[in-house]
Design a protein around this motif. Sequence first.
Motif, mmCIF file in Angstrom:
data_model
loop_
_atom_site.group_PDB
_atom_site.id
_atom_site.type_symbol
_atom_site.label_atom_id
_atom_site.label_comp_id
_atom_site.label_asym_id
_atom_site.label_seq_id
_atom_site.Cartn_x
_atom_site.Cartn_y
_atom_site.Cartn_z
ATOM 1 N N HIS A 109 0.837 -1.200 0.000
ATOM 2 C CA HIS A 109 0.000 0.000 0.000
ATOM 3 C C HIS A 109 0.873 1.251 0.000
ATOM 4 O O HIS A 109 0.945 1.976 0.987
ATOM 5 C CB HIS A 109 -0.948 -0.010 1.205
ATOM 6 N N PRO A 157 -1.888 0.278 -7.519
ATOM 7 C CA PRO A 157 -1.867 1.621 -8.108
ATOM 8 C C PRO A 157 -0.501 2.042 -8.651
ATOM 9 O O PRO A 157 -0.396 3.080 -9.299
ATOM 10 C CB PRO A 157 -2.280 2.522 -6.937
ATOM 11 N N ASN A 158 0.515 1.253 -8.413
ATOM 12 C CA ASN A 158 1.861 1.566 -8.885
ATOM 13 C C ASN A 158 1.986 1.181 -10.356
ATOM 14 O O ASN A 158 1.157 0.457 -10.887
ATOM 15 C CB ASN A 158 2.893 0.806 -8.045
ATOM 16 N N SER A 159 3.047 1.630 -11.000
ATOM 17 C CA SER A 159 3.292 1.243 -12.393
ATOM 18 C C SER A 159 3.965 -0.113 -12.498
ATOM 19 O O SER A 159 3.698 -0.870 -13.430
ATOM 20 C CB SER A 159 4.172 2.296 -13.080
ATOM 21 N N ASP A 205 -3.205 -5.010 -10.449
ATOM 22 C CA ASP A 205 -4.286 -4.311 -9.746
ATOM 23 C C ASP A 205 -3.806 -3.314 -8.699
ATOM 24 O O ASP A 205 -4.620 -2.700 -8.016
ATOM 25 C CB ASP A 205 -5.233 -5.322 -9.081
ATOM 26 N N PRO A 262 0.749 3.874 -2.668
ATOM 27 C CA PRO A 262 0.197 4.370 -3.933
ATOM 28 C C PRO A 262 0.933 5.560 -4.537
ATOM 29 O O PRO A 262 0.797 5.828 -5.732
ATOM 30 C CB PRO A 262 -1.248 4.750 -3.576
#
Length: 171
Positions: A15, A72-74, A70, A17
Amino acid sequence: MTDVTIECIQGNIAHQPDMDAVVNAANAQLMPGGGVAGAIHAAAGPGLAEECRAKAPIKPGEAVITAAHDMPNSYIIHCLGPVYGVDNPSDQLLAGCYRNALKLAKQEELESVAFPAISTGVFGYPLEDALGIAVQTLREASPACPRLRRLRLVLFSDDDLRVCQAILDRT
């Protein structure tokens, strides 16, 4: 030479983001497991295991990169740390994890990467020694990454955070 900030926080590596990439303390097969690998695979979803199959196995000190699925990082950068007392020279293999992760960050022109304390869980590496290697290696290798601005060490507990902050303060 870039101006890279190294910070440490207590939290969940899965977590983060605000980071371009998170690092998975992976197993050789890059599959879900316990600890960091389990948390990252759970957050990323089943597509991560599917993508990882083609990149496994990896050896201690090596790193590979995948999409974050899934999360939020690249990206997710997967590193296999050494098992303390088994994989030798453990200090060089552990430093290789951080160095190789930064090479992948440079390749993808990333600005921020979050790392767990690689090898300190079930792999048994003493926390203070492992974090000392992490901080030293990140400081030495980060200037080669022109886009990099922030590196974060994400620690499991408040005690781990205190150890990390003490290392950052004295180096």
